[in-house]
Structure formats: C-alpha cells, structure tokens
Design an enzyme around this catalytic site. Structure first.
Site, mmCIF file in Angstrom:
data_model
loop_
_atom_site.group_PDB
_atom_site.id
_atom_site.type_symbol
_atom_site.label_atom_id
_atom_site.label_comp_id
_atom_site.label_asym_id
_atom_site.label_seq_id
_atom_site.Cartn_x
_atom_site.Cartn_y
_atom_site.Cartn_z
ATOM 1 C CB ALA A 48 -0.933 -0.003 1.207
ATOM 2 C CE LYS A 49 5.216 0.426 -4.104
ATOM 3 N NZ LYS A 49 4.425 -0.806 -4.260
ATOM 4 N NE ARG A 50 -2.700 3.261 2.745
ATOM 5 C CZ ARG A 50 -3.059 2.901 1.510
ATOM 6 N NH1 ARG A 50 -2.260 3.116 0.488
ATOM 7 N NH2 ARG A 50 -4.242 2.331 1.307
#
Lengths: 302, 302
Positions: free
Chosen positions: B100-102
């Site tokens: 999700a590369k938050r």
C-alpha cells in the site's frame, strides 16, 4: 481547469482555507459516539459529524481535504464514510482533495488514478470509486509513477505532490543537498513544476501542485520563487505549529498561490470554544479567515 | 519475530517467491467475469479468483503480496475483497504483505499502522481493519513518519520501505548523488537499516525491510553489502523484465536476504500455458521456483 476553479472559489469567498476532515471517532463529541461498537457504527457516526461540519462551513471555505487514513482505520466500512463525505462535499459546491499520498509504478498508479480521479471499467460500465478533484501523491518513484495521474486528470482533476512536508523529520531526506547544489525538496519541486507544464491555467498555476508545510517558512519562500506555476497545498497551520505569518511565504503578490489546511483546529474547536461542534467549527473557520486576511490582505486576481 | 517466521517458511519450502495478488477484473478468465456489472460483482469475482490461486499455490510459496490499488479501484466493495484475501491467505498459513506504500506525518501514520499492523479502538473494542504481517511504506517524510509503523509492529509485524524501486524512472530522484557522496537510494537504505536496529532476529535480519527492484542489479549489489540486516522485497521479476540472474545480487551466501514477487506472471499464466487459471498458476510457480533455485542453490540457514 481544476486549479482555475479552485482559485475562483478562493477569490469569491476571500478565503484560502481548506477544512481538513481528518475525522477520527475520538474527535467526536461524546453524544455522537454513544453505542458505537463496530466499524459500521463508527462510519455512520463519522459521516454524521462530517455532514454537520460541512453544512456549517460550506459557505465560508472553497475546499475540504479528506485524509483517508482516518477512514481506512475503520476498514471497508470506514471507506464508505470516506466516499460519502467526498460526494456530500461536492454536492455542497466544495472542491474535494483526497489526501491519500498514493505512489507506485506506472501500471499500478493508473489504478489509483482511476479510483480517485477517473472511473474504473466494470463489466460494460465505468464507475467512480472515490470521486475527488485533487489527490495528494508521493513522487519518490519519478515521472512514470506520476504520469498516470496527470493523464487521467487531463487538467480537469489535479494532484498535489509532496515536496516539503510539515513534519519535524521532513528535513532528514528532503533538506539534504545534492551534488548539483539543489536540495532534495528543490529537486522534487523542479520535477513538479515540469510535470505541470501542459496544464497551466488562466491564473498561471497548473493542475500539478505541491505540498509545502506551513512549518517551514524559509523553504516555502525558496519554493514560491522557484516554482512560479505550482499551486501549494499548505498543511501545518494550527495544531502543528504553523502561523499565518509563517505561511505568508507560500503566496504570491495577489494573495494567490496556495490553500491552507486546518484539520483538528476546526473539527475539535468545540472542545476549546464550547457549544455545539458545528457552530464551534464555524467560529474557528471565521477566526482563521480573519487571521489569514490580516497577513494576506484582499485576494485579488488583478 | 516476523522476519524470522518468513525466513523459516522460505527455508521450509525452499522457495523465496511471493505471489503478487494484483488482481484486476481484466486479468480474470472470461467465465469468471460474466454478468459482472458493479463493484459488488467485481469484488466477488476477484475474491473467487484469489481463493482459487491461493488453494493452488499455498503449499509452494511462503508469502503473498496483495497490491491494494487493484482493489481500491472497485471502491469500498473492492476493499472487502482485499480484506477477505488477506484473511484467507493467513488461514492458508501464508505470510501476508499488504502493498500500500503508505506514508504520512506521525499522527496520521499511526492510523495507517493501526489499520494494517494493529487494531483500531472502536467503542469498547479493538478491531483489525486489514490484518497484514508486513506493509510497504514510503520513507520520503523521514523518521517520524516511519516510527509509528515500527512501534505498532513491535517486531511481530514488519514493513518494507521503498529504497530502489523497479520502475524505469526510479533513478530520476533515487540515483541522484548527494553532496556527501551517497546516492539518494543509499541514503534511504541507511535510514532503513537504522530503523531496524532494535528488531534484528535470529537470522540477522530486522523487521524493517527494503523494496529493491530486480530490474536494477548493480544497485541491488551495493545495497546487499551496505544493509546487512535489511531483508529485501524484490519486485520486477518477469513482466517487468527482471531475471533470476539479475536478482541474485539481492541474496546473501545462504540464499537468504530477499523474497521475489511475481504478480502477472502467475495470475495470468493461463493465458500463456492454457488450461485452468489455478493449474496454470501452480505451473508458473513451480517454474519460477526452479528458475530461482538454479541461481541461488539450496537455501540453508547454515
């Protein structure tokens, strides 16, 4: 062009404020939280609160920023409240910024772009998942991770790319100096200015904006001069420590060039001011408008 | 310690492969898509497909990576399929990586951390929104944007931070050289190694890993030496052009140190190999295992 629309709303309302709907259950007044015991209940309570805020402030501000993390923590149910909030804010005539800081390789970025700025092919139809006017994105992956958003938006939807963020550690990477003399945030800023070239509107700003924290006025000053066609989304006012004086560097001589976000200072104003949450939010909005006005003066397109 | 658990599964199955469930409706065989006309239908079809893949490959691989963008494009309904996929993969004994590369400021990052790696307080209860063993994150904001994930994970859940990504433009920022002689990706790698200091497990790797693309073997070689305690999540094999030879630089002398993701090459194998999608996925997994084995040899903790 979406940035023109945003700027016209700012001029009309004489207010470059963006209300941040970073709505967590624990920000709600006790009476709205009573009986909540699952994500469905949390989502309903949060949307009811957001609706109250929106009804109270929609005539005062041009835009809202909805921070998806606060909804995602309540699962798919929370994301229904996120979508309902986007839709309702647009119905109230507000520009909607989805704050999701998305980033990925091109093929994946195009899915995010469809979700927030376009539509997703589904059988014979195309459906909008989370309809937004702007999306925040992170440019660490470079051009091919950003291009799908620019292409999907076609200038009618825009993005804000993280350039100099408002948090205390932002300088660890962003303020490092490159061999060519630029800082990392200046380099990111130069890419943002280039990505916006084809969408510059009638006020001189493109649909590819930058996130520039109110908490770093020196960097903001450098960026405002360096990126003449880049509109700024300015977080960090209020709870994070940014003042109106500090963020004046984000604006041009017309009082244009940026929009200032305030989340907790408006959502939780009732704790400080007393009274109902929606009336307190309105008072906080009016106070912020006055605070910004004292520094920026009349906003006028000349 | 979660990276120890991952490594034990890799050794047990002699396979450092991660199946990427980047499942889009258009990847599904015609018969699974018939009659789909809304997000609810899309979500059901996608989960049915994922279940078939998981049942077919769960005994062969240690982990799956589920790319949230492909679900988010189908709205809150798509995110139900995302959650169901995470839960089902864990039931099958697999390590689950939420891709999700938050990234955000600390207060907001802590909400993401709760959503993926912890639980969200909701009334008198605490509920898990998207239960994952690892989450991918973007470190552009520096330490205070990463710390909430490390704190929430306590070593029992981990993260993979983007260091050198697999996409064509990744060098635009990541390969620039800083004044101090390091590249930006080396600098990010150094931060990742430091963030992991307190969670190094019995195989020498911490719960704070790095994303290092298979498509950049020179950079991978530099990073493998430079970051001795950092486990790598390696995208870019197959469809993106990375070969087993190219990614051998991501591993240490024991054949440990990384896990290689393959998404489209497994999900869409039926288009190349014919037959049912789940059997084709199994064949593709076996072929990939053999391909990696030829380069890495026996994986052994010594």
């Amino acid at each position: 062009m979406i940035t023109d629309v945003l700027i016209e709303k700012i001029i009309e309302k004489q207010n470059p404020t963006c209300v941040g709907l970073d709505t967590s259950l624990d920000y709600l007044p006790e009476e709205l939280r009573v009986g909540v015991s699952d994500f469905t209940g949390a989502a309903k309570a949060i949307f009811a609160f957001n609706r109250g805020i929106l009804e109270s402030v929609a005539d005062l501000v041009p835009a809202v920023k909805v921070q998806i993390a606060y909804y995602e923590q309540y699962g798919a149910e929370g994301l229904c409240a996120f979508r309902d909030t986007l839709v309702y804010a647009r119905e109230k005539g507000l520009i909607v910024i989805a704050d999701a800081k998305r980033n990925d390789i091109g093929a994946t970025a195009s899915r995010y772009a469809a979700a927030f700025l376009g539509k997703t092919p589904t059988g014979d139809r195309e459906i909008s998942a989370f309809p937004s006017d702007f999306l925040t994105v992170n440019g660490y992956l470079g051009t091919d991770g950003i291009a799908p958003f620019v292409q999907e938006g076609k200038g009618d939807r825009g993005i804000f790319v993280l350039v100099k963020t408002s948090n205390p550690s932002s300088g660890e990477l962003q303020n490092l100096r490159l061999e060519d003399g630029r800082t990392v945030y200046e380099c990111m800023g130069d890419m943002v200015e280039a990505w916006g070239t084809d969408t510059v509107g009638s006020y001189g700003y493109s649909s590819v904006g930058a996130v520039v924290g109110a908490t770093y006025p020196e960097e903001a000053k450098i960026l405002r001069t360096r990126l003449p066609h880049t509109f700024f989304l300015v977080p960090g006012y209020g709870a994070q420590g940014g003042s109106a004086e500090m963020l004046s560097n984000c604006f041009d001589g017309r009082g244009l060039g940026g929009i200032v976000n305030n989340s907790r200072g408006i959502l939780c104003a009732y704790r400080k001011l007393g009274g109902s949450f929606d009336e307190a939010a309105r008072k906080a909005c009016l106070a912020m408008k006055e605070d910004l006005h004292a520094v920026l003066g009349e906003i006028c397109a000349k």
